[in-house]
Design an enzyme around this catalytic site. Sequence first.
Site, short mmCIF file in Angstrom:
data_model
loop_
_atom_site.label_atom_id
_atom_site.label_comp_id
_atom_site.label_asym_id
_atom_site.label_seq_id
_atom_site.Cartn_x
_atom_site.Cartn_y
_atom_site.Cartn_z
N LYS A 80 57.84 62.43 6.93
CA LYS A 80 59.31 62.39 7.03
C LYS A 80 59.87 62.60 8.43
CE LYS A 80 61.38 61.47 3.20
NZ LYS A 80 62.72 60.92 2.94
N ASP A 126 64.17 67.80 -0.48
CA ASP A 126 63.24 68.40 -1.43
C ASP A 126 62.18 69.19 -0.66
OD1 ASP A 126 61.17 66.48 -0.55
OD2 ASP A 126 62.60 65.08 -1.40
C1 LIG Z 1 56.05 62.93 0.25
C2 LIG Z 1 57.14 61.97 0.03
N1 LIG Z 1 56.81 60.71 -0.28
C3 LIG Z 1 57.75 59.78 -0.50
C4 LIG Z 1 59.09 60.09 -0.42
C5 LIG Z 1 60.09 59.03 -0.76
O1 LIG Z 1 60.96 58.69 0.25
P1 LIG Z 1 62.39 58.06 -0.11
O2 LIG Z 1 63.24 59.17 -0.63
O3 LIG Z 1 62.86 57.49 1.16
O4 LIG Z 1 62.16 57.06 -1.16
C6 LIG Z 1 59.48 61.40 -0.08
C7 LIG Z 1 60.89 61.76 0.03
O5 LIG Z 1 61.23 62.89 0.31
C8 LIG Z 1 58.48 62.36 0.14
O6 LIG Z 1 58.77 63.63 0.46
#
Ligand SMILES: Cc1ncc(COP(=O)(O)O)c(C=O)c1O
Length: 413
Positions: A80, A126
């Site tokens: 992120k 989150d």
């Molecule tokens: C570990 C992880 N993978 C995937 C995502 C998905 O990203 P998006 O919210 O842009 O779809 C998140 C989002 O917080 C994440 O923390």
Amino acid sequence: MDITAGPIKVKTIQKGKCAEATPPKAFSVEEVLKARHFHMSFDSYEATQLVNLRTLARALGVKSILVKDESTRFGLNAFKVLGGTFAIAQLICQKLGLDIAKVNFNYIKSEAKKQIGDVPFVTATDGNHGRGISWAARQLGQKCIVYLPKNTAKRRVEAIRETGGEAIVTELNYDDTVLLAQEKAKEVGGYLIQDTAWEGYTEIPTWIMQGYTTMAAEVVDQMALQGIRKPTHVFLQAGVGGMAAAITGYFVNRYGKDDAPKIIIVEPNEAACLFESAKADDGTCHTVEGNLNTIMVGLACGVPSPIAWDILKDFTDMFVSCDDTIAARGVRVLANPLADDEKIISGESGAVGIGLLSLMMRNEEFDNMRHALELDQDSVVLFFNTEGDTDPVNYGEILWDGKYRLPSNGEME
Ligand SMILES: Cc1ncc(COP(=O)(O)O)c(C=O)c1O
């Protein structure tokens, strides 16, 4: 198509690339290069590994399984930070009237205080996005306030505090926490750096999405070094859809729409807002309400990002909604490598795609889905392990105690 086998509940909607759609300009090869160059200017920059799981590929009957392992990105256990840092840098460049292609991170660091003073960054998360923003804020000498949904794992809160952010756990679900952060940013006169968009708030989330593309640009180079021209299938897990849309947008630009890999979007059953949007089939995005309870905490978002949906609705081949057992299986598959394959520490949100493939290639319940996707011995399948063990307690229970276990094959019926 609905697939139910024991506790496994998978729903799919087959789409296909829209004939009239053109690749999104914000994710052109030139735009993606800007993000990549910016990230390469960090003192601690190192491309994360693209792991080739050769034995697993043989065992599952595909040509290659490639996993981009983001658990090591800047020591933050998730991808992120790529988005937050690029968006903040773009914001500062905008204030200075500069082109991001011409500046590096050290310059941004030296100018941040002068240009934006002591205005705090505010966000909802989150866990992973907030950690990235709080890390970036510390680098830039800025304050950061991070709001988290109820029941956030202790370790995720601590991780934000360790990087200097003020972490506030709310009594709300993720989507309502985003609304709260919006209000609080106004109250304190801070910059809201949010990884999802809404009407009138699209610039920062677009920059965030562009920042994510660094990992895909690295993949393209790393595949070339391994003699692989392109993936045939890419599994992308989605919360609001920003990450998935950014990678999809880049790949349709990079390879051209007709030669682009098949895109499979994976979400948790309880928060499958993109799946529901595809199901509604009216071109607009739809929300999902409730507690959004899932172990795939990073994907527990009920409101899609409209700018992400605009891309995903045109270029997704299949939307899939999965239950938690599939994510837990993926965690175990990656943590228990076969033969000489490398071990990958993958959190629940990072592992769901591989969990799904491992089931799909071995269980007849999934035959139709496998055929629809043309997954076979010629397939080169790419995954993004977007996080490591960001909740080590749950990670340990999945591995040691077999939490969210699937029945063995004989028990499937
Ligand atoms: C570990 C992880 N993978 C995937 C995502 C998905 O990203 P998006 O919210 O842009 O779809 C998140 C989002 O917080 C994440 O923390």
